[in-house]
Scaffold this motif. Structure first.
Motif, PDB file in Angstrom:
ATOM      1  N   GLY A 194      39.368  73.415 -63.049  1.00 51.60           N
ATOM      2  CA  GLY A 194      39.486  72.689 -62.029  1.00 51.60           C
ATOM      3  C   GLY A 194      39.250  71.174 -62.153  1.00 51.60           C
ATOM      4  O   GLY A 194      38.914  70.569 -61.364  1.00 51.60           O
ATOM      5  N   ASP A 195      39.279  70.628 -63.440  1.00 52.20           N
ATOM      6  CA  ASP A 195      39.139  69.561 -64.039  1.00 52.20           C
ATOM      7  C   ASP A 195      40.285  68.662 -63.739  1.00 52.20           C
ATOM      8  O   ASP A 195      41.161  68.416 -64.401  1.00 52.20           O
ATOM      9  CB  ASP A 195      38.723  69.278 -65.500  1.00 52.20           C
ATOM     10  N   LYS A 196      40.508  68.211 -62.436  1.00 57.78           N
ATOM     11  CA  LYS A 196      41.685  67.311 -62.178  1.00 57.78           C
ATOM     12  C   LYS A 196      41.664  65.834 -62.840  1.00 57.78           C
ATOM     13  O   LYS A 196      42.865  65.518 -63.022  1.00 57.78           O
ATOM     14  CB  LYS A 196      41.648  67.220 -60.548  1.00 57.78           C
ATOM     15  N   ALA A 197      40.789  65.362 -63.148  1.00 55.45           N
ATOM     16  CA  ALA A 197      40.601  64.137 -63.829  1.00 55.45           C
ATOM     17  C   ALA A 197      41.359  64.147 -64.974  1.00 55.45           C
ATOM     18  O   ALA A 197      41.849  63.275 -65.634  1.00 55.45           O
ATOM     19  CB  ALA A 197      39.117  63.459 -63.701  1.00 55.45           C
ATOM     20  N   ALA A 198      40.729  65.360 -65.604  1.00 55.38           N
ATOM     21  CA  ALA A 198      41.390  65.440 -67.071  1.00 55.38           C
ATOM     22  C   ALA A 198      42.657  65.546 -67.086  1.00 55.38           C
ATOM     23  O   ALA A 198      43.587  65.137 -68.248  1.00 55.38           O
ATOM     24  CB  ALA A 198      40.436  66.572 -67.936  1.00 55.38           C
ATOM     25  N   LEU A 199      43.299  66.578 -66.068  1.00 50.79           N
ATOM     26  CA  LEU A 199      44.812  66.925 -66.014  1.00 50.79           C
ATOM     27  C   LEU A 199      45.516  65.266 -65.677  1.00 50.79           C
ATOM     28  O   LEU A 199      46.425  65.405 -66.388  1.00 50.79           O
ATOM     29  CB  LEU A 199      45.032  67.804 -65.032  1.00 50.79           C
TER      30      LEU A 199
ATOM     31  N   GLY B 247      42.462  74.568 -70.857  1.00 50.10           N
ATOM     32  CA  GLY B 247      41.303  75.023 -69.920  1.00 50.10           C
ATOM     33  C   GLY B 247      41.122  74.353 -68.607  1.00 50.10           C
ATOM     34  O   GLY B 247      40.073  74.550 -67.954  1.00 50.10           O
ATOM     35  N   ALA B 248      41.550  72.963 -68.822  1.00 51.77           N
ATOM     36  CA  ALA B 248      41.134  72.127 -67.754  1.00 51.77           C
ATOM     37  C   ALA B 248      41.692  72.877 -66.290  1.00 51.77           C
ATOM     38  O   ALA B 248      40.933  72.406 -65.158  1.00 51.77           O
ATOM     39  CB  ALA B 248      41.975  70.877 -67.791  1.00 51.77           C
ATOM     40  N   ARG B 249      42.755  73.333 -66.245  1.00 51.71           N
ATOM     41  CA  ARG B 249      43.299  73.625 -64.660  1.00 51.71           C
ATOM     42  C   ARG B 249      42.253  74.809 -64.440  1.00 51.71           C
ATOM     43  O   ARG B 249      42.046  74.990 -63.263  1.00 51.71           O
ATOM     44  CB  ARG B 249      44.692  74.328 -65.260  1.00 51.71           C
TER      45      ARG B 249
END
Length: 304
Positions: free
Chosen positions: A118-123, A113-115
Protein backbone atom coordinates in the motif's frame (compact mmCIF):
# COMPACT_ATOMS: atom_id res chain seq x y z
CA UNK A 1 9.05 24.67 -108.84
CA UNK A 2 6.78 26.33 -106.35
CA UNK A 3 8.03 26.36 -102.75
CA UNK A 4 5.61 25.28 -100.02
CA UNK A 5 4.66 28.10 -97.76
CA UNK A 6 5.10 27.33 -94.04
CA UNK A 7 1.92 26.84 -92.08
CA UNK A 8 1.51 29.66 -89.65
CA UNK A 9 -0.57 28.65 -86.62
CA UNK A 10 -2.12 30.72 -83.91
CA UNK A 11 0.67 31.50 -81.41
CA UNK A 12 -1.90 32.17 -78.67
CA UNK A 13 -3.58 28.79 -79.12
CA UNK A 14 -0.19 27.08 -79.33
CA UNK A 15 0.79 28.59 -75.98
CA UNK A 16 -2.50 27.54 -74.38
CA UNK A 17 -2.13 23.97 -75.65
CA UNK A 18 1.37 23.77 -74.23
CA UNK A 19 0.14 24.94 -70.83
CA UNK A 20 -2.78 22.46 -70.89
CA UNK A 21 -0.41 19.57 -71.59
CA UNK A 22 1.76 20.54 -68.61
CA UNK A 23 -1.30 20.91 -66.33
CA UNK A 24 -2.58 17.48 -67.39
CA UNK A 25 0.80 15.93 -66.54
CA UNK A 26 0.81 17.59 -63.13
CA UNK A 27 -2.74 16.43 -62.39
CA UNK A 28 -1.79 12.85 -63.31
CA UNK A 29 1.21 12.94 -60.97
CA UNK A 30 -1.00 14.32 -58.18
CA UNK A 31 -3.56 11.53 -58.67
CA UNK A 32 -0.83 8.86 -58.45
CA UNK A 33 0.55 10.29 -55.20
CA UNK A 34 -2.95 10.65 -53.68
CA UNK A 35 -3.58 6.98 -54.52
CA UNK A 36 -0.32 6.07 -52.77
CA UNK A 37 -1.37 7.93 -49.60
CA UNK A 38 -4.85 6.34 -49.62
CA UNK A 39 -3.37 2.85 -50.11
CA UNK A 40 -1.03 3.27 -47.12
CA UNK A 41 -3.80 4.64 -44.90
CA UNK A 42 -5.92 1.60 -45.74
CA UNK A 43 -3.38 -0.63 -43.98
CA UNK A 44 -3.44 -1.54 -40.29
CA UNK A 45 -2.25 1.30 -38.02
CA UNK A 46 0.95 -0.57 -37.08
CA UNK A 47 1.79 -1.27 -40.74
CA UNK A 48 1.30 2.28 -42.00
CA UNK A 49 4.36 4.32 -43.02
CA UNK A 50 3.93 7.80 -41.60
CA UNK A 51 7.14 9.00 -43.25
CA UNK A 52 5.88 7.89 -46.68
CA UNK A 53 2.51 9.60 -46.18
CA UNK A 54 4.17 12.84 -45.04
CA UNK A 55 6.58 12.80 -48.00
CA UNK A 56 3.80 12.16 -50.52
CA UNK A 57 1.58 14.89 -49.02
CA UNK A 58 4.48 17.37 -49.23
CA UNK A 59 4.99 16.47 -52.90
CA UNK A 60 1.24 16.82 -53.58
CA UNK A 61 1.26 20.32 -52.08
CA UNK A 62 4.20 21.32 -54.31
CA UNK A 63 2.52 19.90 -57.43
CA UNK A 64 -0.78 21.65 -56.67
CA UNK A 65 1.08 24.89 -56.21
CA UNK A 66 2.62 24.36 -59.62
CA UNK A 67 -0.84 23.67 -61.11
CA UNK A 68 -2.12 26.93 -59.64
CA UNK A 69 0.79 28.78 -61.24
CA UNK A 70 0.15 27.23 -64.65
CA UNK A 71 -3.58 28.00 -64.46
CA UNK A 72 -2.77 31.63 -63.64
CA UNK A 73 -0.35 31.70 -66.56
CA UNK A 74 -3.06 30.32 -68.87
CA UNK A 75 -5.45 32.99 -67.68
CA UNK A 76 -2.84 35.66 -68.41
CA UNK A 77 -2.20 34.25 -71.89
CA UNK A 78 -5.93 34.23 -72.67
CA UNK A 79 -6.13 37.89 -71.72
CA UNK A 80 -3.15 38.59 -73.93
CA UNK A 81 -1.14 40.14 -71.15
CA UNK A 82 1.48 38.98 -68.72
CA UNK A 83 0.90 39.23 -65.02
CA UNK A 84 3.24 41.63 -63.28
CA UNK A 85 6.28 39.89 -61.89
CA UNK A 86 6.49 39.64 -58.18
CA UNK A 87 9.46 41.31 -56.58
CA UNK A 88 12.25 38.92 -55.76
CA UNK A 89 12.38 38.32 -52.04
CA UNK A 90 15.76 37.55 -50.60
CA UNK A 91 15.96 34.06 -49.15
CA UNK A 92 15.95 33.97 -45.39
CA UNK A 93 19.13 32.69 -43.82
CA UNK A 94 19.16 28.99 -43.05
CA UNK A 95 18.22 28.31 -39.45
CA UNK A 96 20.30 25.81 -37.54
CA UNK A 97 18.45 22.80 -36.17
CA UNK A 98 17.32 23.02 -32.57
CA UNK A 99 18.81 20.43 -30.26
CA UNK A 100 16.63 18.24 -28.05
CA UNK A 101 16.54 18.82 -24.30
CA UNK A 102 18.09 15.51 -23.26
CA UNK A 103 18.54 14.87 -19.52
CA UNK A 104 20.07 11.35 -19.68
CA UNK A 105 17.59 10.06 -17.11
CA UNK A 106 18.77 6.73 -15.58
CA UNK A 107 16.67 3.64 -16.24
CA UNK A 108 14.13 3.20 -13.41
CA UNK A 109 13.15 -0.03 -11.67
CA UNK A 110 9.65 -1.15 -10.78
CA UNK A 111 8.96 -1.03 -7.00
CA UNK A 112 8.11 -4.69 -6.51
CA UNK A 113 5.87 -5.21 -3.49
CA UNK A 114 4.86 -1.55 -3.15
CA UNK A 115 1.29 -2.27 -4.25
CA UNK A 116 0.92 -5.08 -1.72
CA UNK A 117 2.31 -2.82 1.03
CA UNK A 118 0.00 0.00 0.00
CA UNK A 119 3.00 2.31 -0.53
CA UNK A 120 1.31 4.86 -2.81
CA UNK A 121 4.23 7.32 -2.58
CA UNK A 122 6.68 4.73 -3.95
CA UNK A 123 4.30 3.81 -6.77
CA UNK A 124 3.73 7.46 -7.76
CA UNK A 125 7.46 8.24 -7.70
CA UNK A 126 8.30 5.17 -9.79
CA UNK A 127 5.53 5.96 -12.29
CA UNK A 128 6.87 9.49 -12.85
CA UNK A 129 10.41 8.08 -13.16
CA UNK A 130 9.23 5.69 -15.88
CA UNK A 131 7.54 8.56 -17.78
CA UNK A 132 10.59 10.82 -17.57
CA UNK A 133 12.93 8.04 -18.65
CA UNK A 134 10.94 7.00 -21.73
CA UNK A 135 10.32 10.62 -22.77
CA UNK A 136 14.07 11.18 -22.54
CA UNK A 137 14.71 8.02 -24.58
CA UNK A 138 12.32 9.25 -27.28
CA UNK A 139 14.24 12.55 -27.47
CA UNK A 140 17.54 10.66 -27.68
CA UNK A 141 16.15 8.69 -30.64
CA UNK A 142 15.10 11.91 -32.40
CA UNK A 143 18.53 13.46 -31.78
CA UNK A 144 20.25 10.34 -33.12
CA UNK A 145 18.26 10.67 -36.36
CA UNK A 146 19.12 14.39 -36.61
CA UNK A 147 15.49 15.52 -36.30
CA UNK A 148 14.97 19.24 -35.65
CA UNK A 149 13.41 19.73 -32.20
CA UNK A 150 11.67 22.86 -33.52
CA UNK A 151 10.36 21.08 -36.62
CA UNK A 152 6.65 20.83 -37.33
CA UNK A 153 4.68 17.57 -37.48
CA UNK A 154 1.18 17.13 -38.83
CA UNK A 155 -1.64 17.02 -36.28
CA UNK A 156 -2.96 13.89 -38.00
CA UNK A 157 0.31 12.04 -37.33
CA UNK A 158 0.43 13.24 -33.71
CA UNK A 159 -3.10 12.00 -33.09
CA UNK A 160 -2.25 8.61 -34.61
CA UNK A 161 0.74 8.23 -32.29
CA UNK A 162 -1.15 9.50 -29.22
CA UNK A 163 -4.13 7.24 -29.92
CA UNK A 164 -1.92 4.20 -30.49
CA UNK A 165 -0.07 4.68 -27.19
CA UNK A 166 -3.30 5.38 -25.30
CA UNK A 167 -4.86 2.22 -26.72
CA UNK A 168 -1.85 0.13 -25.67
CA UNK A 169 -1.95 1.68 -22.17
CA UNK A 170 -5.67 0.98 -21.70
CA UNK A 171 -5.27 -2.56 -23.06
CA UNK A 172 -2.42 -3.38 -20.67
CA UNK A 173 -4.29 -1.76 -17.77
CA UNK A 174 -7.29 -4.02 -18.38
CA UNK A 175 -5.04 -7.08 -18.61
CA UNK A 176 -3.35 -6.20 -15.29
CA UNK A 177 -6.76 -5.58 -13.68
CA UNK A 178 -7.91 -9.03 -14.81
CA UNK A 179 -4.76 -10.67 -13.41
CA UNK A 180 -5.08 -8.83 -10.09
CA UNK A 181 -8.72 -9.96 -9.79
CA UNK A 182 -7.82 -13.58 -10.47
CA UNK A 183 -4.89 -13.43 -8.03
CA UNK A 184 -7.12 -11.95 -5.32
CA UNK A 185 -9.59 -14.80 -5.81
CA UNK A 186 -6.82 -17.39 -5.43
CA UNK A 187 -5.42 -15.70 -2.32
CA UNK A 188 -8.90 -15.58 -0.78
CA UNK A 189 -9.47 -19.32 -1.09
CA UNK A 190 -9.46 -21.20 2.25
CA UNK A 191 -6.59 -23.58 2.98
CA UNK A 192 -7.54 -27.14 2.04
CA UNK A 193 -7.12 -29.67 4.87
CA UNK A 194 -5.97 -33.27 4.39
CA UNK A 195 -8.58 -35.88 5.14
CA UNK A 196 -6.49 -37.86 7.67
CA UNK A 197 -4.09 -35.51 9.44
CA UNK A 198 -6.01 -32.25 9.53
CA UNK A 199 -2.80 -30.49 8.42
CA UNK A 200 -2.58 -28.18 5.40
CA UNK A 201 -2.57 -30.23 2.21
CA UNK A 202 0.89 -29.04 1.17
CA UNK A 203 2.35 -30.49 4.37
CA UNK A 204 0.43 -33.77 4.05
CA UNK A 205 1.80 -34.48 0.58
CA UNK A 206 4.74 -36.84 0.85
CA UNK A 207 6.64 -39.14 -1.45
CA UNK A 208 9.30 -41.75 -0.85
CA UNK A 209 12.23 -41.91 -3.27
CA UNK A 210 14.36 -45.07 -3.18
CA UNK A 211 17.31 -45.75 -5.44
CA UNK A 212 17.17 -49.29 -6.89
CA UNK A 213 19.24 -51.22 -9.41
CA UNK A 214 17.73 -53.26 -12.18
CA UNK A 215 18.23 -54.16 -15.81
CA UNK A 216 17.57 -51.39 -18.30
CA UNK A 217 16.05 -51.92 -21.72
CA UNK A 218 19.42 -52.92 -23.21
CA UNK A 219 20.22 -55.69 -20.71
CA UNK A 220 22.56 -53.61 -18.54
CA UNK A 221 22.33 -53.04 -14.80
CA UNK A 222 21.48 -49.40 -14.02
CA UNK A 223 20.31 -47.39 -11.04
CA UNK A 224 16.83 -45.88 -10.99
CA UNK A 225 14.70 -43.82 -8.63
CA UNK A 226 11.60 -45.56 -7.29
CA UNK A 227 8.92 -43.10 -6.19
CA UNK A 228 6.32 -44.35 -3.71
CA UNK A 229 3.32 -42.79 -2.00
CA UNK A 230 -0.45 -42.35 -2.35
CA UNK A 231 -1.33 -42.08 -6.05
CA UNK A 232 -3.34 -38.88 -5.59
CA UNK A 233 -0.46 -37.27 -3.67
CA UNK A 234 2.09 -38.27 -6.29
CA UNK A 235 -0.13 -36.90 -9.06
CA UNK A 236 -0.59 -33.59 -7.28
CA UNK A 237 3.12 -33.34 -6.48
CA UNK A 238 3.97 -33.97 -10.13
CA UNK A 239 1.57 -31.20 -11.18
CA UNK A 240 3.01 -28.78 -8.61
CA UNK A 241 6.58 -29.56 -9.70
CA UNK A 242 5.57 -29.05 -13.34
CA UNK A 243 4.05 -25.67 -12.47
CA UNK A 244 7.15 -24.64 -10.52
CA UNK A 245 9.34 -25.65 -13.45
CA UNK A 246 7.49 -23.37 -15.83
CA UNK A 247 9.38 -20.20 -16.75
CA UNK A 248 8.03 -17.04 -15.21
CA UNK A 249 7.91 -13.70 -17.01
CA UNK A 250 10.24 -11.05 -15.57
CA UNK A 251 11.14 -7.64 -17.01
CA UNK A 252 14.95 -7.31 -17.20
CA UNK A 253 15.19 -3.72 -18.41
CA UNK A 254 17.09 -2.59 -21.50
CA UNK A 255 18.90 -5.45 -23.29
CA UNK A 256 22.58 -5.79 -22.44
CA UNK A 257 25.12 -7.92 -24.26
CA UNK A 258 26.66 -9.33 -21.07
CA UNK A 259 23.41 -9.91 -19.17
CA UNK A 260 22.23 -13.47 -18.59
CA UNK A 261 18.73 -14.06 -19.99
CA UNK A 262 16.52 -17.11 -19.58
CA UNK A 263 13.21 -18.34 -20.93
CA UNK A 264 10.42 -15.99 -19.82
CA UNK A 265 12.62 -12.89 -19.43
CA UNK A 266 11.41 -9.68 -21.10
CA UNK A 267 13.67 -6.82 -22.18
CA UNK A 268 13.50 -3.59 -24.15
CA UNK A 269 15.66 -3.17 -27.27
CA UNK A 270 15.53 -0.31 -29.80
CA UNK A 271 12.08 0.78 -28.59
CA UNK A 272 10.43 -2.67 -28.78
CA UNK A 273 9.71 -5.30 -26.11
CA UNK A 274 11.10 -8.83 -26.59
CA UNK A 275 10.38 -12.18 -24.85
CA UNK A 276 13.19 -14.73 -24.37
CA UNK A 277 12.40 -18.10 -25.98
CA UNK A 278 15.55 -20.02 -24.93
CA UNK A 279 16.78 -21.41 -21.64
CA UNK A 280 19.92 -19.30 -22.10
CA UNK A 281 20.24 -16.33 -24.47
CA UNK A 282 23.27 -14.44 -23.16
CA UNK A 283 24.85 -12.31 -25.87
CA UNK A 284 22.07 -13.06 -28.38
CA UNK A 285 20.64 -9.76 -29.60
CA UNK A 286 16.84 -9.45 -29.98
CA UNK A 287 15.88 -9.63 -33.63
CA UNK A 288 18.81 -11.90 -34.56
CA UNK A 289 17.81 -15.54 -34.78
CA UNK A 290 15.05 -17.32 -32.91
CA UNK A 291 16.12 -16.61 -29.33
CA UNK A 292 13.75 -13.67 -28.87
CA UNK A 293 10.10 -13.13 -29.85
CA UNK A 294 8.74 -9.62 -30.50
CA UNK A 295 6.03 -8.72 -27.94
CA UNK A 296 5.34 -5.02 -28.54
CA UNK A 297 6.51 -3.25 -31.68
CA UNK A 298 7.92 0.24 -31.25
CA UNK A 299 5.90 3.23 -32.48
CA UNK A 300 6.78 5.30 -35.51
CA UNK A 301 9.42 8.01 -35.18
CA UNK A 302 8.05 11.53 -35.55
CA UNK A 303 9.16 13.58 -38.54
CA UNK A 304 9.16 17.39 -38.93
Amino acid sequence: MTKKRPVIGDPLQHGLNKIDVEIAGLEKAIAEKVAGVDADRAKHALDQDGDLQQRLNDQIRVLRGRVDQMQQKRFDVELGELAPKKPVVAASPTRSKKKWDIKNVPAPTYPIGARQRGDKAALDAAFMAFLEYHIDQAKITMQRHDVDAAGRASIDLLMDVAGEHLGMHVWMSERVKELETRLAEIEARPTVKARDTGQPLTKALEKSVTRVTKFDGQGRIAEFEKVEGPPEDLDLLARVEALEARPTMAYRGVWGKGTEYHRGDVCTHQGSSWHCELDAATGLQPGDGLGWKLMVKKGRDARP
